[in-house]
Enzyme design. Structure first.
Site, PDB file in Angstrom:
ATOM      1  N   ARG A  31       4.814   5.902   1.791  1.00  0.00           N
ATOM      2  CA  ARG A  31       5.850   5.273   2.623  1.00  0.00           C
ATOM      3  C   ARG A  31       7.082   6.158   2.669  1.00  0.00           C
ATOM      4  NH1 ARG A  31       7.114  -0.959   1.659  1.00  0.00           N
ATOM      5  NH2 ARG A  31       8.563  -0.057   0.164  1.00  0.00           N
ATOM      6  N   THR A  48      12.317   4.321   6.150  1.00  0.00           N
ATOM      7  CA  THR A  48      11.732   3.431   7.170  1.00  0.00           C
ATOM      8  C   THR A  48      10.646   2.514   6.619  1.00  0.00           C
ATOM      9  OG1 THR A  48      10.008   5.018   7.720  1.00  0.00           O
ATOM     10  CG2 THR A  48      12.091   5.218   8.928  1.00  0.00           C
ATOM     11  N   ASP A  84       8.459  -0.310  -8.116  1.00  0.00           N
ATOM     12  CA  ASP A  84       7.571   0.689  -7.519  1.00  0.00           C
ATOM     13  C   ASP A  84       6.350   0.863  -8.420  1.00  0.00           C
ATOM     14  OD1 ASP A  84       7.946   3.458  -5.521  1.00  0.00           O
ATOM     15  OD2 ASP A  84       6.358   3.356  -7.029  1.00  0.00           O
ATOM     16  N   ASP A 118       5.432   4.464  -9.598  1.00  0.00           N
ATOM     17  CA  ASP A 118       6.384   4.978 -10.587  1.00  0.00           C
ATOM     18  C   ASP A 118       6.149   4.344 -11.958  1.00  0.00           C
ATOM     19  OD1 ASP A 118       7.619   6.744  -8.898  1.00  0.00           O
ATOM     20  OD2 ASP A 118       9.325   5.451  -8.455  1.00  0.00           O
TER      21      ASP A 118
HETATM   22  C1  PRP Z   1       3.177   1.849  -2.297  1.00  0.00           C
HETATM   23  C2  PRP Z   1       1.958   1.028  -2.640  1.00  0.00           C
HETATM   24  C3  PRP Z   1       1.292   0.836  -1.313  1.00  0.00           C
HETATM   25  C4  PRP Z   1       2.466   0.756  -0.377  1.00  0.00           C
HETATM   26  C5  PRP Z   1       2.669  -0.670   0.017  1.00  0.00           C
HETATM   27  O1  PRP Z   1       2.836   3.176  -2.151  1.00  0.00           O
HETATM   28  O2  PRP Z   1       1.144   1.653  -3.584  1.00  0.00           O
HETATM   29  O3  PRP Z   1       0.423   1.888  -0.961  1.00  0.00           O
HETATM   30  O4  PRP Z   1       3.601   1.256  -1.085  1.00  0.00           O
HETATM   31  O5  PRP Z   1       3.676  -0.783   0.955  1.00  0.00           O
HETATM   32  P1  PRP Z   1       3.426  -1.248   2.448  1.00  0.00           P
HETATM   33  O6  PRP Z   1       2.550  -2.459   2.378  1.00  0.00           O
HETATM   34  O7  PRP Z   1       4.796  -1.543   2.960  1.00  0.00           O
HETATM   35  O8  PRP Z   1       2.783  -0.112   3.193  1.00  0.00           O
HETATM   36  P2  PRP Z   1       3.902   4.359  -1.961  1.00  0.00           P
HETATM   37  O9  PRP Z   1       4.032   4.689  -0.509  1.00  0.00           O
HETATM   38  O10 PRP Z   1       5.159   4.014  -2.683  1.00  0.00           O
HETATM   39  O11 PRP Z   1       3.179   5.588  -2.622  1.00  0.00           O
HETATM   40  P3  PRP Z   1       2.666   5.846  -4.118  1.00  0.00           P
HETATM   41  O12 PRP Z   1       1.474   4.949  -4.335  1.00  0.00           O
HETATM   42  O13 PRP Z   1       2.273   7.281  -4.065  1.00  0.00           O
HETATM   43  O14 PRP Z   1       3.777   5.570  -5.082  1.00  0.00           O
HETATM   44  N1  URA Z   2       5.467  -0.392  -2.954  1.00  0.00           N
HETATM   45  C1  URA Z   2       5.708  -0.667  -4.248  1.00  0.00           C
HETATM   46  O1  URA Z   2       5.278   0.068  -5.143  1.00  0.00           O
HETATM   47  N2  URA Z   2       6.419  -1.786  -4.527  1.00  0.00           N
HETATM   48  C2  URA Z   2       6.874  -2.605  -3.587  1.00  0.00           C
HETATM   49  O2  URA Z   2       7.512  -3.605  -3.913  1.00  0.00           O
HETATM   50  C3  URA Z   2       6.621  -2.288  -2.242  1.00  0.00           C
HETATM   51  C4  URA Z   2       5.908  -1.177  -1.953  1.00  0.00           C
END
Ligand code: PRP
Ligand code: URA
Length: 208
Positions: free
Chosen positions: A102, A106, A197, A200
């Site tokens: 993400r 945005t 997150d 993280d």
């Molecule tokens: C997080 C999570 C999902 C997404 C959900 O990933 O693991 O994939 O956000 O959000 P959405 O429903 O609004 O799309 P992130 O993009 O933070 O990446 P990461 O898993 O690499 O931390």
């Molecule tokens: N991705 C995350 O890891 N946490 C949230 O709350 C939303 C998106």
């Protein structure tokens, strides 16, 4: 909204500890795995079985086994935390990977990686622990469908109503399973109460 929320008391127990801001990555990873086992049990009720004749030590027996092989597709990076228990549960599973991230401003997810096994007609479990806006899940499901997946199931650990509504609308044929259905999203599109997150916390990369 079409979503199955785990009702087992252990799901509430593990999820509460997972949400706790004092939970460190090692315990966070363990709780993620335990919740994924509960999700796998729940989702398995939707999987097709086929008859199989085996020999017990005493006589032939016509039993039923899963119509394998299944495919599991974790969405990188956080979905990786859900993969191990799936592989232990379904040892013959084929694994594909979809990388989505993400944009911090945005909250729109963009694709940076995809490697899928042969999908043709196979039942596919998409693994992504957070279903926030639903943009990542929508894209991941569309990707596995475009690659020829059969029945698709979505496993998440925490979902927001906004994400469920979006995935239901885009993919009404895909059942969603979650350990917790939360209140909504904040102005940065993070789930409330949520757990922060996920990636993280899983990998100890929080900046604060
Ligand atoms: C997080 C999570 C999902 C997404 C959900 O990933 O693991 O994939 O956000 O959000 P959405 O429903 O609004 O799309 P992130 O993009 O933070 O990446 P990461 O898993 O690499 O931390
Ligand atoms: N991705 C995350 O890891 N946490 C949230 O709350 C939303 C998106």
């Amino acid at each position: 909204m079409n979503v199955t929320v785990l009702q087992h008391p252990l799901a509430a127990h593990f999820l509460t500890h997972l949400r706790d801001r004092t939970t460190k990555p090692a315990l966070f990873r363990l709780l993620c795995k335990r919740l994924t086992v509960l999700l796998a049990v729940e989702a398995s009720a939707h999987l097709a079985l086929r008859p199989r004749i085996i020999e017990t030590p005493l006589e032939p027996f016509e039993g039923r086994v899963l119509d394998e092989p299944l495919v599991a597709v974790p969405v990188l990076r956080a979905g990786l935390g859900m993969l191990d228990p799936l592989v232990e549960f379904f040892p013959d599973v084929s694994v594909g990977y979809i990388g989505l991230e993400r944009d911090e401003a945005t909250a729109v997810a963009s694709s940076y990686y995809a490697k899928l096994p042969r999908m043709s007609g196979r039942t596919t479990l998409v693994l992504d622990p957070m279903l926030a806006t639903g943009g990542s899940a929508d894209q991941a499901i569309a990707t596995v469908k475009a690659a020829g997946a059969g029945q698709v199931l979505m496993l998440s650990i925490v979902a927001a109503p906004e994400g469920v509504t979006r995935v239901n609308a885009a993919h009404p044929d895909v059942p969603i399973f979650t350990a917790g259905l939360d209140r909504g999203l904040n102005d940065r599109k993070y789930i409330l109460p949520g757990l922060g997150d996920f990636g993280d916390r899983l990998y100890g990369t929080e900046s604060t």
